[in-house]
Structure formats: C-alpha cells, structure tokens
Design a protein around this motif. Structure first.
Motif, short mmCIF file in Angstrom:
data_model
loop_
_atom_site.label_atom_id
_atom_site.label_comp_id
_atom_site.label_asym_id
_atom_site.label_seq_id
_atom_site.Cartn_x
_atom_site.Cartn_y
_atom_site.Cartn_z
N GLY A 1 34.19 144.15 41.53
CA GLY A 1 34.76 143.26 42.53
C GLY A 1 34.01 141.95 42.54
O GLY A 1 33.08 141.75 41.75
N TYR B 1 32.92 144.66 49.19
CA TYR B 1 32.24 145.75 48.48
C TYR B 1 32.91 147.11 48.65
O TYR B 1 32.41 148.10 48.14
CB TYR B 1 30.78 145.83 48.92
CG TYR B 1 30.01 144.58 48.58
CD1 TYR B 1 29.84 144.18 47.26
CD2 TYR B 1 29.47 143.78 49.58
CE1 TYR B 1 29.15 143.02 46.94
CE2 TYR B 1 28.77 142.63 49.27
CZ TYR B 1 28.62 142.25 47.95
OH TYR B 1 27.93 141.11 47.64
N TRP C 1 37.65 145.86 46.31
CA TRP C 1 37.38 146.05 44.88
C TRP C 1 38.59 145.59 44.07
O TRP C 1 39.72 145.56 44.57
CB TRP C 1 37.02 147.50 44.57
CG TRP C 1 38.12 148.49 44.84
CD1 TRP C 1 38.43 149.07 46.04
CD2 TRP C 1 39.07 149.00 43.90
NE1 TRP C 1 39.51 149.91 45.91
CE2 TRP C 1 39.92 149.90 44.60
CE3 TRP C 1 39.29 148.80 42.54
CZ2 TRP C 1 40.97 150.58 43.98
CZ3 TRP C 1 40.33 149.49 41.93
CH2 TRP C 1 41.16 150.36 42.64
#
Length: 131
Positions: free
Chosen positions: A26, A95, A99
């Motif tokens: 990501g 996070y 992603w």
C-alpha cells in the motif's frame, strides 16, 4: 504520522507487509497525506506480473495523478476492489483497509532493498526539511 515497525518501506513511499511468500502493498501514511483526498485508484489485474520499480497503476487526488511503483517483483494474487467504490480508505486507513495489492513475491531478497520503519521515518523527515 504512523510508521508501523513490522512493515518495510520504499523510497517511493510504499509499504510492504510480508505474510509468508506473500507481500501486501500500500502507500504510506506520509504519501496519502502529501497527495490529499484520494478520488480514484487504478490497479492491475489479478495474475499480472510486476517487476520491482515498474508502474502498476495510478492514484488520483484532487490536484494530481501519481504513478504507483512496485516495491517488489511478483504475481498479483489479490487486488483491493473496495477502493473502486471507496478510494478514501487510502486516506482513512492506509495500513489496513487502504491496501492496494497482494503479491506472491518472485524474489524475497528484494526485501533487503527496502527500509525499516526508523530509516523511512528519517527519510521522510529529511524530505520535509528540504521542502
């Protein structure tokens, strides 16, 4: 700004979470903050082969379109299709819900070219000082 310690980071502001032979990828909290409100994300197809540092899509914010660069080589196993309807997940939760793709790593040794969280945090603080 968050810099989770369990992740690896690229100079292009991508994070990598290793899960066995898989890598979840990501953009970092820093990158989403720099881009501003994300309005759309263009991602590769499942099965696509990515080479490290090659473009694999784009992310659009109010004022800019940025290329997405693969921090690792591998085969795309999963794509976060939720971002098609909710690109704001990248801003709200970079996070977890934000992603982008999951790769089957072609060469786990490439992880050695990425930064640990403390090195990445220092990298972005130097970049901010230069701005």
């Amino acid at each position: 700004m968050e810099f989770p310690e369990e992740l690896k980071y690229s100079k292009e502001h991508f994070w990598v979470r290793v899960e066995g032979e898989r890598a979840v990828i990501g953009i970092t909290d820093y990158a989403q903050a720099e881009l501003g409100n994300i309005s759309s994300v263009e991602l590769p197809e499942t099965g696509d082969e990515l080479e490290q540092d090659d473009s694999f899509g784009s992310i659009e914010a109010r004022k800019t379109v940025a290329e997405l660069y693969a921090p690792l080589s591998g085969t795309v196993l999963e794509v976060n299709h939720e971002l098609g309807n909710a690109p704001e997940f990248v801003n709200d939760d970079p996070y977890d819900a934000g992603w982008l793709v999951v790769l089957e790593m072609a060469d786990p040794e490439e992880l050695n070219l990425l930064m640990a969280s403390d090195a990445y945090e220092e990298y972005v603080s130097v970049a901010d000082e230069e701005d």
